[in-house]
Design an enzyme around this catalytic site. Structure first.
Site, mmCIF file in Angstrom:
data_model
loop_
_atom_site.group_PDB
_atom_site.id
_atom_site.type_symbol
_atom_site.label_atom_id
_atom_site.label_comp_id
_atom_site.label_asym_id
_atom_site.label_seq_id
_atom_site.Cartn_x
_atom_site.Cartn_y
_atom_site.Cartn_z
ATOM 1 N N LYS A 22 -3.719 8.870 12.667
ATOM 2 C CA LYS A 22 -4.973 9.077 13.400
ATOM 3 C C LYS A 22 -5.023 8.201 14.643
ATOM 4 C CE LYS A 22 -8.331 6.434 12.385
ATOM 5 N NZ LYS A 22 -9.454 5.702 11.767
ATOM 6 N N ARG A 27 -5.245 8.175 20.477
ATOM 7 C CA ARG A 27 -4.862 7.452 21.704
ATOM 8 C C ARG A 27 -3.968 8.329 22.582
ATOM 9 N NH1 ARG A 27 -5.779 3.560 18.040
ATOM 10 N NH2 ARG A 27 -6.075 1.378 18.570
ATOM 11 N N ASP A 49 -11.275 13.938 12.787
ATOM 12 C CA ASP A 49 -11.288 12.933 13.872
ATOM 13 C C ASP A 49 -10.520 13.416 15.107
ATOM 14 O OD1 ASP A 49 -12.845 11.167 12.468
ATOM 15 O OD2 ASP A 49 -11.385 9.529 12.478
ATOM 16 N N ASN A 92 -17.774 11.268 13.463
ATOM 17 C CA ASN A 92 -17.765 9.855 13.063
ATOM 18 C C ASN A 92 -16.427 9.228 13.446
ATOM 19 O OD1 ASN A 92 -18.712 7.478 12.031
ATOM 20 N ND2 ASN A 92 -18.500 8.056 9.876
ATOM 21 N N GLY A 94 -14.459 6.849 15.359
ATOM 22 C CA GLY A 94 -14.467 5.633 16.191
ATOM 23 C C GLY A 94 -13.387 5.690 17.256
ATOM 24 N N ARG A 122 -23.265 2.774 13.706
ATOM 25 C CA ARG A 122 -22.070 1.938 13.906
ATOM 26 C C ARG A 122 -22.163 1.265 15.280
ATOM 27 N NH1 ARG A 122 -16.713 5.143 12.402
ATOM 28 N NH2 ARG A 122 -15.899 3.019 12.590
ATOM 29 N N SER A 170 -12.011 -4.069 16.889
ATOM 30 C CA SER A 170 -10.970 -4.163 17.925
ATOM 31 C C SER A 170 -11.008 -2.946 18.842
ATOM 32 C CB SER A 170 -9.596 -4.264 17.265
ATOM 33 O OG SER A 170 -9.247 -3.030 16.663
ATOM 34 N N GLN A 171 -11.719 -1.892 18.419
ATOM 35 C CA GLN A 171 -11.739 -0.662 19.217
ATOM 36 C C GLN A 171 -12.417 -0.877 20.579
ATOM 37 O OE1 GLN A 171 -13.424 2.414 16.737
ATOM 38 N NE2 GLN A 171 -11.662 2.458 15.374
ATOM 39 N N ASP A 315 -7.989 -1.061 6.883
ATOM 40 C CA ASP A 315 -8.090 0.243 6.215
ATOM 41 C C ASP A 315 -7.267 0.268 4.919
ATOM 42 O OD1 ASP A 315 -9.615 0.874 8.395
ATOM 43 O OD2 ASP A 315 -8.232 2.341 9.251
ATOM 44 N N LYS A 342 -18.157 0.424 8.966
ATOM 45 C CA LYS A 342 -17.253 1.577 9.107
ATOM 46 C C LYS A 342 -17.940 2.838 8.567
ATOM 47 C CE LYS A 342 -13.543 -1.337 10.055
ATOM 48 N NZ LYS A 342 -12.174 -1.421 10.448
ATOM 49 N N GLU A 343 -17.214 3.737 7.935
ATOM 50 C CA GLU A 343 -17.793 5.024 7.528
ATOM 51 C C GLU A 343 -19.022 4.861 6.649
ATOM 52 O OE1 GLU A 343 -14.912 4.458 8.442
ATOM 53 O OE2 GLU A 343 -13.704 6.245 8.836
ATOM 54 N N ARG A 346 -18.564 -0.467 3.337
ATOM 55 C CA ARG A 346 -17.479 -0.341 2.355
ATOM 56 C C ARG A 346 -17.435 -1.500 1.358
ATOM 57 N NH1 ARG A 346 -12.650 1.963 6.402
ATOM 58 N NH2 ARG A 346 -13.180 4.155 6.086
ATOM 59 N N HIS A 388 -13.939 9.067 3.672
ATOM 60 C CA HIS A 388 -12.630 9.591 3.253
ATOM 61 C C HIS A 388 -11.831 8.591 2.427
ATOM 62 C CE1 HIS A 388 -10.711 7.769 7.121
ATOM 63 N NE2 HIS A 388 -11.932 7.309 7.006
ATOM 64 N N ARG A 389 -11.897 7.298 2.821
ATOM 65 C CA ARG A 389 -11.058 6.319 2.107
ATOM 66 C C ARG A 389 -11.605 6.016 0.716
ATOM 67 N NH1 ARG A 389 -7.352 5.607 5.691
ATOM 68 N NH2 ARG A 389 -8.003 5.526 7.857
ATOM 69 N N LYS A 414 -11.881 13.865 7.246
ATOM 70 C CA LYS A 414 -11.915 13.004 8.445
ATOM 71 C C LYS A 414 -10.505 12.677 8.928
ATOM 72 C CE LYS A 414 -14.265 8.933 10.344
ATOM 73 N NZ LYS A 414 -13.278 8.065 10.959
HETATM 74 O O1 LIG Z 1 -8.058 1.314 16.797
HETATM 75 C C1 LIG Z 1 -7.919 1.995 15.786
HETATM 76 O O2 LIG Z 1 -7.202 3.021 15.757
HETATM 77 C C2 LIG Z 1 -8.602 1.564 14.541
HETATM 78 C C3 LIG Z 1 -9.026 0.260 14.411
HETATM 79 C C4 LIG Z 1 -9.633 -0.263 13.162
HETATM 80 O O3 LIG Z 1 -11.005 -0.473 13.405
HETATM 81 P P1 LIG Z 1 -11.659 -1.927 13.729
HETATM 82 O O4 LIG Z 1 -10.999 -2.493 14.922
HETATM 83 O O5 LIG Z 1 -13.094 -1.574 13.967
HETATM 84 O O6 LIG Z 1 -11.450 -2.780 12.504
HETATM 85 C C5 LIG Z 1 -9.466 0.701 11.986
HETATM 86 O O7 LIG Z 1 -10.317 0.344 10.931
HETATM 87 C C6 LIG Z 1 -9.731 2.123 12.391
HETATM 88 O O8 LIG Z 1 -9.571 3.006 11.314
HETATM 89 C C7 LIG Z 1 -8.763 2.561 13.468
HETATM 90 C C1 LIG Z 2 -12.650 2.902 10.113
HETATM 91 C C2 LIG Z 2 -12.091 4.100 10.179
HETATM 92 O O1 LIG Z 2 -12.325 5.010 11.156
HETATM 93 P P1 LIG Z 2 -12.803 4.938 12.686
HETATM 94 O O2 LIG Z 2 -11.588 5.293 13.490
HETATM 95 O O3 LIG Z 2 -13.859 5.970 12.796
HETATM 96 O O4 LIG Z 2 -13.271 3.551 12.979
HETATM 97 C C3 LIG Z 2 -11.147 4.551 9.116
HETATM 98 O O5 LIG Z 2 -10.473 5.573 9.328
HETATM 99 O O6 LIG Z 2 -11.036 3.904 8.064
#
Ligand SMILES: O=C(O)C1=C[C@@H](OP(=O)(O)O)[C@@H](O)[C@H](O)C1
Ligand SMILES: C=C(OP(=O)(O)O)C(=O)O
Length: 429
Positions: A22, A27, A49, A92, A94, A122, A170-171, A315, A342-343, A346, A388-389, A414
């Site tokens: 994913k 990206r 997603d 949903n 991210g 979120r 980190s997103q 994750d 997160k979703e 958790r 999903h997780r 997802k």
């Molecule tokens: O950049 C990414 O692809 C992701 C970063 C992580 O989130 P966080 O940086 O919010 O922990 C992870 O939990 C998410 O499923 C995917």
């Molecule tokens: C946190 C997750 O998703 P997202 O990319 O929506 O942040 C995930 O897939 O566990």
């Protein structure tokens, strides 16, 4: 509500080909859309997603063709989305919402971004603050700090460093890194708090480099995008198998003796979640890796209890919470506060559902302490919280020799729509 009953199982063995990552899929789609030239993406993940990202890019005027199954040709728009006014629904995801917010803030248009109800809970304030402080014009349509958002045209001032918090997700840093080359000017990003989920930044930097933008970095503290950076298509991109999705099968190999092999991801992966296997080894499983597969097996009997800082694998760490049910003593998963945003929350969801199968669980603000039970409770009805997780994790309870009922199993769409078919091929009585 739909439910799925998984029969009691004793053993797990077999081979599974993983769906695409994913994190790499979304990206790569965005970078290919912003690049000059056409990109052929192989093994793109087909899930909710990635569908959200594909649909958003299409609405923004990008031409995308599915040339064969899970293979897409993206016609890059050379840094400018053709459509300057759009209303985007991002579910949903991210990995769609955060990077698109930053890219569209620099795109001189009027854009509205929304998602499902949970997406509107979120946080996104740290990203919006960083962008608006540099001159962007992003407005909250409901609650300050959260989607939905309205983006207005604006010029960004990259003369000063752009400062962003990194302790919630980190997103936000990923989003700034991917978007700032659109300015064509040098831009410096400073991370002003402890950065979490660090390995995801490595995925971002690696893929940006493949699209021709090399970021200079000072450890995890500062990142500089050189002047005149612009994305160029590398022609072809192959998406690795998803290392987070791999964790469920690899865990099955550790609980149900194995061998279980996942294909599509290996020792040279750019995904941090491949380090999940280090935890499996600490718990006593045997791990073998090649450049394109990972295999896990284990002796019959209990796994070793684990005490681990899981911040680098947020994750896959959920899967460790299930492995703790099969350990020879209490396990502690630490430094996982980000699970709360997160979703679902958790930490709370995991604690509640682990208790339903008999575990004694202490839920801390940023940790879980899990004491296993000698015998799992049969026929527990597991709520999945549209996560999903949660659904994928709790399927592994069946390997304790008890049937388990998963509520709303289709929430796996997802990231892994046919998860239950695939795990079904590995579980044996
Ligand atoms: O950049 C990414 O692809 C992701 C970063 C992580 O989130 P966080 O940086 O919010 O922990 C992870 O939990 C998410 O499923 C995917
Ligand atoms: C946190 C997750 O998703 P997202 O990319 O929506 O942040 C995930 O897939 O566990």
């Amino acid at each position: 509500m739909e439910t799925l009953t998984l029969a009691a199982a004793q053993h797990a063995h077999g081979t599974v080909k993983l769906p695409g990552s994913k994190s790499i899929s979304n990206r790569t789609l965005l970078l290919a859309a912003l690049a000059q030239g056409e990109t052929d993406i192989h093994e793109l993940l087909a899930s909710d997603d990635t569908l959200r990202m594909l649909e958003a890019l299409r609405v923004l005027g990008i031409t995308l063709e599915e040339t064969s199954s899970n293979q897409w040709k993206v016609h890059g728009a050379n840094g400018q989305f053709p459509v300057r006014e759009a209303d985007l629904f991002l579910g949903n995801a991210g990995t769609a919402f955060r990077p698109l917010t930053a890219a569209l803030a620099l795109s001189q248009g009027h854009y509205q971004l929304s998602g499902i109800a949970r997406m509107h809970e979120r946080p996104i304030g740290d990203l919006v603050d960083a962008l608006n402080a540099a001159g962007a014009a992003i407005e909250y349509l409901q609650n300050p700090g959260f989607p939905p958002l309205q983006i207005h045209p604006a010029q960004l001032d990259t003369g000063q460093p752009i400062r962003v918090r990194g302790d919630v997700s980190s997103q936000f840093l990923t989003a700034l890194l991917m978007a700032l080359p659109l300015t064509g000017r040098e831009a410096r990003i400073e991370v002003i708090s402890e950065l979490i989920s660090k390995p995801y930044i490595e995925i971002t930097l690696n893929l940006m480099a493949r699209f021709g933008v090399k970021v200079q970095r000072e450890e995890w503290n500062a990142f500089t995008i050189p002047a005149h950076s612009a994305y160029q298509s590398p022609g072809q991109i192959h998406v690795e198998g998803d290392a987070s999705s791999a964790s469920y099968f690899l865990a099955a190999g550790a609980i149900g003796q194995g061998p279980v092999r996942v294909e599509g991801v290996g020792r040279d992966s750019i995904q941090g979640d491949v380090r999940f296997v280090e935890a499996l080894e600490l718990m006593g499983a045997t791990v073998t890796t090649s450049d394109n597969w990972i295999e896990v097996s284990a002796q019959a009997g209990r796994l070793k209890a684990l005490d681990m800082d899981c911040n680098h694998i947020p994750d896959a760490a959920m899967t460790l919470a299930i492995l703790a049910l099969f350990a020879d003593g209490p396990s502690t998963l630490r430094n996982i506060a980000s699970w709360r945003v997160k979703e679902t929350d958790r930490l709370s969801a995991m604690a509640t559902e682990l208790r339903k199968v008999g575990a004694i669980v202490e839920e801390g603000s940023d940790y879980l302490h899990i004491s296993p039970t000698a015998q799992l409770i049969p026929n527990a009805c597991i709520d999945t919280y549209d996560d999903h997780r949660m659904a994928m994790c709790f399927s592994l309870v069946a390997l304790g020799g008890v049937p388990v009922i998963i509520n709303d199993p289709n929430c796996v769409a997802k990231t892994f729509p046919d998860y239950f078919t695939r795990i079904g091929t590995l579980l044996h009585a």
